[in-house]
Design a protein around this motif. Structure first.
Motif, short mmCIF file in Angstrom:
data_model
loop_
_atom_site.label_atom_id
_atom_site.label_comp_id
_atom_site.label_asym_id
_atom_site.label_seq_id
_atom_site.Cartn_x
_atom_site.Cartn_y
_atom_site.Cartn_z
N MET A 1 0.85 -1.18 0.00
CA MET A 1 0.00 0.00 0.00
C MET A 1 0.90 1.24 0.00
SD MET A 1 -2.93 1.23 2.72
CE MET A 1 -4.08 -0.04 2.31
N GLU B 1 -6.00 3.22 -8.37
CA GLU B 1 -5.90 2.00 -7.57
C GLU B 1 -5.29 2.28 -6.20
OE1 GLU B 1 -3.70 -0.69 -10.04
OE2 GLU B 1 -5.41 -1.08 -11.35
N GLU C 1 -7.19 2.00 -2.34
CA GLU C 1 -6.69 1.23 -1.19
C GLU C 1 -6.92 1.98 0.12
OE1 GLU C 1 -2.60 0.41 -2.05
OE2 GLU C 1 -3.09 -1.24 -3.38
N HIS C 2 -7.04 3.31 0.03
CA HIS C 2 -7.27 4.14 1.22
C HIS C 2 -8.72 4.61 1.29
CE1 HIS C 2 -3.02 4.53 2.34
NE2 HIS C 2 -2.76 4.60 1.04
#
Length: 63
Positions: free
Chosen positions: A1, A53, A57-58
């Motif tokens: 991440m 993307e 993720e956050h």
């Protein structure tokens, strides 16, 4: 991440373009219109996809 204070690995031209526009971290890109980023020389479809993307993720997204 990818941390919010860093840009994802999107390639040197796209990274330079974002830095030139004042965007130095992923968190700063949240809410920025996709068209605004796409207009930057060096930011292509692949870089935009990677940015989207990484933001997702956050739980964030482009404007």
């Amino acid at each position: 991440m990818t941390p919010l204070d860093e840009l994802p690995r999107i390639g040197a031209p796209a990274t330079r373009a974002l830095h030139g526009a004042g965007h130095t971290g992923l968190g700063q890109l949240a809410g920025v219109p996709r068209t605004e980023l796409a207009a930057l020389h060096g930011v292509g479809p692949k870089a935009l996809r990677l940015i989207e993307e990484a933001l997702a993720e956050h739980g964030l997204r482009l404007g």
